[in-house]
Design a protein around this motif. Structure first.
Motif, PDB file in Angstrom:
ATOM      1  N   ASP A   1     -67.593  46.143 -19.322  1.00 47.90           N
ATOM      2  CA  ASP A   1     -67.383  47.106 -20.489  1.00 47.90           C
ATOM      3  C   ASP A   1     -66.085  46.435 -21.026  1.00 47.90           C
ATOM      4  O   ASP A   1     -65.948  46.281 -22.121  1.00 47.90           O
ATOM      5  N   THR A   2     -65.188  45.948 -20.155  1.00 47.58           N
ATOM      6  CA  THR A   2     -63.899  45.544 -20.789  1.00 47.58           C
ATOM      7  C   THR A   2     -64.073  44.147 -21.182  1.00 47.58           C
ATOM      8  O   THR A   2     -63.411  43.726 -22.303  1.00 47.58           O
TER       9      THR A   2
ATOM     10  N   GLU B   1     -65.500  44.775 -24.815  1.00 49.59           N
ATOM     11  CA  GLU B   1     -64.653  44.856 -25.712  1.00 49.59           C
ATOM     12  C   GLU B   1     -63.535  43.750 -26.306  1.00 49.59           C
ATOM     13  O   GLU B   1     -63.377  43.621 -27.352  1.00 49.59           O
TER      14      GLU B   1
ATOM     15  N   SER C   1     -65.823  41.651 -28.524  1.00 46.52           N
ATOM     16  CA  SER C   1     -65.855  41.991 -29.980  1.00 46.52           C
ATOM     17  C   SER C   1     -64.438  41.973 -30.494  1.00 46.52           C
ATOM     18  O   SER C   1     -64.384  41.436 -31.927  1.00 46.52           O
ATOM     19  N   ARG C   2     -63.265  42.449 -29.943  1.00 46.36           N
ATOM     20  CA  ARG C   2     -61.976  41.977 -30.755  1.00 46.36           C
ATOM     21  C   ARG C   2     -61.820  40.337 -30.968  1.00 46.36           C
ATOM     22  O   ARG C   2     -60.989  40.138 -31.806  1.00 46.36           O
TER      23      ARG C   2
END
Length: 384
Positions: free
Chosen positions: A84-85, A88, A91-92
């Motif tokens: 999950d990290t 994220e 995506s960033r």
């Protein structure tokens, strides 16, 4: 001199008149007889079925399988948190790469305008060579280019160089993140397979018991209805069967609501009190591996959700939750403390006083009150 003695005949040949065909026939018969004897022996050995395990042996093995599945569940939780990290972060990075690429294109357009103007005035400007270069970064590494351009052009070239390097750096980080995410997802799949296999084995063992034997096992803290293999994607509503007995009264017979209030009042801080109240409210909800609520929980998912209600963000796994605060001895335990079990720190519960905890035990056993002596105690932590 060479020997002229006749070759020695096989003993079976002499007994049958010396015929080679008869010798082969005899040998074949002897082989078949031996094989038949071996087969008969093997059948006698397998004809005796393995003794049926006793309910106590089934319970011990099922408990061991649940514990092994919980170890795999904690590894799964850690891998999922990492995945999950990574998603994220990816995506960033993709958003940042897009923004920097737009700025790079704007810088390129400015260089193009300057190059066109210079070209019309005569000569091939260094800016033009920069734009036409197959490797702009290599060209920019030559410091002389800035010395041969005017101050405005030098500023534009330097800005382009800076943005080009920045975009490349972001893209490389994104590629590294993609590789890390792929590795993490492979670990997720591996742990998921391990969990399902362990729970399947437990279910097969439990299927050998009668309903009465399974009920007795449940009354002693064993499996109730068999493993729930639905995993963290479970969407079923909470089961209501035997919910009252799962909520349970304390050893003194205090009703659940009063007991919850009494435990919260003894908590060392308002945050711990809220965590305790949340845990009491979760009693009876099903165990679901990999779940953090609100419909179901695994052990560390329950403690994480309880302390989140208290305003404290705990990490996801038992291995990381144990470092979420100072260690507490058993004699210092207070409501809200986290209690950990087994040498591998693979299970956690929320202490609520009177030697009891609230925990999500294993598949088939909903969130419940239980004595902390029910499992091998390893350590305790007071989240801060």
């Amino acid at each position: 001199m060479a020997s002229h003695r006749k070759p020695r005949q096989h003993p079976l040949a002499s007994l049958t008149g010396g015929g080679s065909r008869r010798a082969r026939t005899a040998r074949t018969a002897a082989t078949l007889a031996l094989a038949g004897a071996a087969t008969a022996t093997g059948l006698d050995g397998t004809a005796q079925a393995a003794p049926r395990p006793t309910p106590a042996q089934v319970k011990d093995r099922v408990d061991a399988l649940y514990q092994e599945a919980e170890v795999a569940t904690q590894h799964y939780n850690g891998a999922k948190e990492s995945a999950d990290t990574a998603r994220e972060e990816l995506s960033r990075l993709q958003d940042e790469a897009a923004r920097r690429t737009r700025r790079l294109n704007a810088a390129r357009a400015e260089l193009g305008t300057l190059a066109t103007s210079q070209y019309r005035s005569g000569g091939i400007d260094p800016t033009v060579r920069l734009l036409l270069s197959a490797d702009p970064q290599r060209y920019l590494d030559g410091a002389a280019v800035l010395e041969r351009t005017g101050s405005h052009q030098a500023t534009a070239v330097a800005g382009y160089a800076r943005r080009l390097g920045s975009v490349r750096q972001i893209r490389q980080r994104a590629e590294d993140t993609v590789e890390r995410l792929a590795d993490t997802e492979a670990r997720l799949k591996k742990h998921r397979v391990t969990i399902v296999h362990k729970l399947d084995a437990a279910e097969q063992l439990l299927s050998r018991l009668t309903a009465e034997q399974r009920q007795r096992m449940a009354s002693r803290g064993g499996a109730r209805n068999g493993p729930d293999r639905s995993g963290p994607d479970r969407s079923r509503t909470d089961r209501g069967t035997d919910r009252g007995t799962d909520r349970g009264d304390g050893p003194s017979g205090v009703p659940g609501g009063a007991q919850a209030a009494a435990a919260a009042a003894q908590a060392p801080s308002p945050r711990a009190a809220r965590a305790v109240s949340f845990a009491y409210g979760a009693l009876g909800k099903p165990y679901v591996w990999g779940a953090t609520g609100p419909s179901g929980y695994d052990c560390s998912g329950l403690t994480q959700a309880a302390w989140k209600a208290g305003g404290v963000a705990l990490p996801r796994t038992t291995y990381t939750q144990i470092s979420s605060g100072p260690r507490i001895s058993r004699s210092q335990l207070a409501p809200g403390d986290l209690v950990f079990f087994y040498s591998g720190i693979s299970h956690v519960g929320l202490y609520v006083g009177n030697g009891q905890m609230i925990h999500a035990p294993h598949p088939g056993a909903p969130v419940r009150l239980a004595p902390i002596d029910q499992m091998p105690f390893a350590a305790a932590t007071r989240p801060a």
